[in-house]
Design a protein around this motif. Structure first.
Motif, PDB file in Angstrom:
ATOM      1  N   PHE A 214     -51.754   7.259   4.787  1.00 42.92           N
ATOM      2  CA  PHE A 214     -51.038   8.480   5.175  1.00 42.92           C
ATOM      3  C   PHE A 214     -50.810   8.450   6.675  1.00 42.92           C
ATOM      4  N   GLN A 215     -49.862   9.274   7.114  1.00 45.22           N
ATOM      5  CA  GLN A 215     -49.689   9.569   8.538  1.00 45.22           C
ATOM      6  C   GLN A 215     -48.883  10.847   8.693  1.00 45.22           C
ATOM      7  N   ILE A 216     -49.043  11.484   9.838  1.00 46.93           N
ATOM      8  CA  ILE A 216     -48.156  12.584  10.219  1.00 46.93           C
ATOM      9  C   ILE A 216     -46.988  11.915  10.930  1.00 46.93           C
ATOM     10  N   ALA A 217     -45.907  11.690  10.186  1.00 44.66           N
ATOM     11  CA  ALA A 217     -44.856  10.769  10.629  1.00 44.66           C
ATOM     12  C   ALA A 217     -43.659  11.516  11.214  1.00 44.66           C
ATOM     13  N   PRO A 218     -43.196  11.091  12.402  1.00 43.95           N
ATOM     14  CA  PRO A 218     -41.922  11.614  12.907  1.00 43.95           C
ATOM     15  C   PRO A 218     -40.762  10.943  12.180  1.00 43.95           C
ATOM     16  N   CYS A 219     -39.764  11.738  11.820  1.00 49.71           N
ATOM     17  CA  CYS A 219     -38.588  11.230  11.106  1.00 49.71           C
ATOM     18  C   CYS A 219     -37.341  11.705  11.840  1.00 49.71           C
ATOM     19  N   PHE A 220     -36.296  10.885  11.786  1.00 46.89           N
ATOM     20  CA  PHE A 220     -35.097  11.154  12.586  1.00 46.89           C
ATOM     21  C   PHE A 220     -33.860  11.046  11.708  1.00 46.89           C
ATOM     22  N   ARG A 221     -33.056  12.107  11.665  1.00 49.55           N
ATOM     23  CA  ARG A 221     -31.836  12.097  10.869  1.00 49.55           C
ATOM     24  C   ARG A 221     -30.732  12.784  11.648  1.00 49.55           C
ATOM     25  N   ASP A 222     -29.598  12.123  11.715  1.00 42.79           N
ATOM     26  CA  ASP A 222     -28.464  12.660  12.475  1.00 42.79           C
ATOM     27  C   ASP A 222     -27.664  13.582  11.567  1.00 42.79           C
ATOM     28  N   GLU A 223     -28.269  14.733  11.233  1.00 38.75           N
ATOM     29  CA  GLU A 223     -27.651  15.700  10.338  1.00 38.75           C
ATOM     30  C   GLU A 223     -27.252  16.954  11.098  1.00 38.75           C
ATOM     31  N   ASP A 224     -26.362  17.727  10.484  1.00 41.50           N
ATOM     32  CA  ASP A 224     -26.024  19.022  11.062  1.00 41.50           C
ATOM     33  C   ASP A 224     -27.246  19.938  10.985  1.00 41.50           C
ATOM     34  N   PRO A 225     -27.500  20.738  12.023  1.00 43.92           N
ATOM     35  CA  PRO A 225     -28.682  21.607  12.018  1.00 43.92           C
ATOM     36  C   PRO A 225     -28.573  22.694  10.957  1.00 43.92           C
ATOM     37  N   ARG A 226     -29.710  23.154  10.487  1.00 40.88           N
ATOM     38  CA  ARG A 226     -29.786  24.323   9.628  1.00 40.88           C
ATOM     39  C   ARG A 226     -31.148  24.962   9.835  1.00 40.88           C
ATOM     40  N   ALA A 227     -31.301  26.197   9.362  1.00 39.92           N
ATOM     41  CA  ALA A 227     -32.499  26.972   9.695  1.00 39.92           C
ATOM     42  C   ALA A 227     -33.776  26.318   9.199  1.00 39.92           C
TER      43      ALA A 227
END
Length: 628
Positions: A214-227
């Motif tokens: 397991f890990q507390i993983a940072p993830c990156f996605r070039d998506e439009d923002p939403r709440a």
């Protein structure tokens, strides 16, 4: 004595009365009571009331102090005068009489106040985030976030998981969103990608012989923002397990998530025995694959009651076998005003309207009163007596629950009664209807269910309802590209394995994929993995990728599968959404320390910004910005 403090601003108690102390912090609030100054001194740990009167040598300097100045205060700890104690503060029994004050950091005029909880525009809050973070509620949310992550780690380790960190600079992967690309200086014309998720790496960890990751993983996605998703980056509790089936993953994850929710729910009930809801059932009952089960409304298919009926709009629609009519029961919604309001709401959502039936008590017609075989009489008997054959009609009563409104008038009382019985409705209730192809109206139907539940106050907001959503379709039809595409995670195992991939219509194949839903949010997603190389190639082939492309794009995984791959599976839970739910907020900005704005800009640090010509030359990049 320490240069800045002997105690924090949350530490002084009655046991320190009479002692000399030194505090440092921010001037939270300053009050002048007839020449006596009261300074609420705040730091990360709490707040202490400081008193400065004209007899104090610190009084002259204290008069110049303003909100959010950082000061050091020396003084004597004493009891608050009787009647002025503050039981809501840990330090509320005492105060400090100031004998010396030093200004450590004066503050300019504030662009937003720290004291109080007044809402300010997003741009102001993010530009001055360092001030925003001083505010009590947001400061508490950030600390709660840290505590929740600690609880996740503790519980994962208790379950036998080991923490590993996977690379941040990696290769592009078809996770369903755009990658953030990082140009390589050492390899001109080539790019790294920031990981949308550590999917391939965590599977490779299983290939490497580690059993529970397991890990507390940072993830990156070039998506439009939403709440409910931060622009650019988010964090997830990522995990993977070897030699497991779906039930093993559930057994490992459920106590972690349930325990975290119970620990931070502040007494609100948390689901103990999570229901397993197939995707198709969830869509039909709730109009979404992330249902809010605090809302008791379950939609039902009532198509048969409209087929061939006098309500021509629905009857004609049902001539197409793809079309259906769904009913949304509304307990307590049987008033004309509410039904009209729902109809107007639907029109505001771009729909032609929302059909409805109101259920109310009506007297039998004169004809029905004199003819026991009349349909109204028969309905009244069935409502009043469990066994109409043995009922005495003359003593049966003079009224019954009937349906009102245009829909009821067109389909007749017998069909109305059948709908009422199917939906288990009574006097004062209503039923609302959506019709057409469910694939097209399902999202609206789900919104209507939510609207009805909230408007009628049927939703119990003070609880956390968790559920597994299972049996997701493996593929979906991509209308834009006119081809079959992965509907979820492309690395999951299809139910039926190679036999399904070789012999089934791809759009009918289900996957060993599952989500966790909580209060209307998807908070986790995962699956049992496709660990056989021939099955992996076939699965991607059906989605339009040939074997060479698979080997090129997923070479590491493909090679690993050749050398003894254990059956494995796992999932990832959204840390940000879980914290958001437990903090009782609806925007991730309220639980993230330095978020971007809704245009994916960091207006505090000025990102994204332009690269210098030198940087671009080193990266062998030339910009080509199109004029708008």
């Amino acid at each position: 004595m320490h240069r800045y403090r002997t105690h924090t601003c949350g530490a002084l108690r009655a046991s320190e009365i009479g002692e000399t102390a030194r505090l440092s912090g921010w001037c939270h609030r300053i009050r002048d009571h007839g020449g006596v100054l009261f300074i609420d001194l705040r730091d990360h740990y709490g707040l202490t009331q400081v008193v400065v009167d004209p007899d104090s040598p610190a009084f002259k300097l204290a008069e110049t102090v303003r909100a959010e100045w950082v000061i050091r205060v020396d003084g004597r700890v004493r009891s608050r005068p009787a009647g002025t104690e503050n039981p809501d503060l840990p330090t509320g029994q005492v105060e400090m009489y100031a004998t010396e004050i030093e200004v450590l950091g004066p503050a300019a005029e504030l662009p937003l106040p720290v004291f109080g909880d007044v809402e300010y525009p997003e741009e102001t809050r993010l530009r001055y985030r360092f001030l925003d973070l001083r505010r009590e509620k947001l400061h508490k949310n950030i600390m709660t976030r840290g505590a929740i992550i600690d609880a996740m780690r503790r519980r994962m380790k208790t379950q036998g998981f080991f923490e590993f960190q996977t690379p941040i600079l990696t290769a592009s992967s078809p996770e369903g969103a755009r990658d953030f690309l990082v140009p390589s200086r050492l390899h001109p014309g080539k790019f790294y990608a920031l990981p949308q998720a550590p999917q391939q790496y965590k599977q490779l960890i299983m290939m490497s012989g580690f059993d529970r990751y397991f890990q507390i993983a940072p993830c990156f996605r070039d998506e439009d923002p939403r709440a409910d998703r931060l622009p650019g980056e988010f964090y997830q509790l990522d995990l993977e397990m070897s030699f497991v089936e779906q039930e093993d993953v559930f057994a490992a994850v459920e106590p972690v998530i349930t325990g975290v929710f119970e620990e931070f729910a502040e007494g609100k009930p948390v689901t103990q025995n999570w229901p397993r809801i197939p995707y198709a059932v969830s869509m039909q009952k709730y109009g979404t694959d992330k249902p809010d089960l605090r809302n008791p409304i379950e939609m039902q298919d009532v198509s048969e009651h409209f087929r061939g009926s006098g309500f021509k709009v629905f009857a004609r629609l049902l001539e197409d076998p793809k079309n259906r009519v769904w009913a949304i029961p509304g307990t307590g919604g049987g008033s004309r005003a509410f039904c009209d309001r729902m109809n107007s709401w639907a029109q505001g959502e771009g729909q032609p309207g929302l059909g409805y039936i109101m259920f109310r008590r009506e007297k039998l017609s004169d004809e029905a009163m004199t003819d026991p075989t009349h349909i109204q009489s028969q309905i009244a008997l069935r409502q009043l007596h469990p066994d109409p054959k043995n009922a005495d009609y003359k003593h049966g009563g003079l009224d019954y629950v009937a349906g009102g409104g245009p829909v009821a008038n067109n389909i007749g009382p017998e069909r109305v009664e059948a709908i009422r019985l199917q939906l288990d409705l009574k006097e004062g209730d209503a039923a609302f209807f959506v019709a057409g192809n469910p694939e097209k109206f399902v999202k609206f139907a789900g919104s209507a269910r939510t609207k009805v539940g909230e408007e009628l106050k049927l939703v119990d907001f003070d609880r956390f309802e968790l559920a597994w959503i299972v049996d997701f379709p493996f593929y979906e039809w991509n209308e834009d590209d006119k081809r079959v595409d992965f509907s979820h995670n492309p690395f999951s195992m299809p139910q039926g394995g190679m036999d399904a991939l070789n012999g089934q219509d791809p759009l009918t194949i289900k996957a060993f994929q599952y989500d966790i839903a909580c209060n209307g949010y998807e908070i986790a997603s995962g699956g049992i993995r496709n660990h056989r190389p021939e099955a992996m190639v076939k699965a991607f082939e059906l989605a339009g990728y040939d074997e060479e492309t698979v080997k090129e794009r997923f070479g590491g995984m493909y090679r690993a599968f050749q050398y003894g791959a254990p059956p494995h599976g796992g999932m990832a839970a959204g840390v940000d959404r879980i914290v958001m739910l437990l903090c009782g907020v609806t925007n991730l900005r309220e639980i993230s320390i330095f978020p971007m704005n809704q245009q994916a800009q960091d207006i505090l640090m000025g990102a994204p910004n332009e690269a210098s010509p030198k940087q671009l030359r080193e990266l062998h990049i030339r910009t080509n910005i199109q004029e708008k």
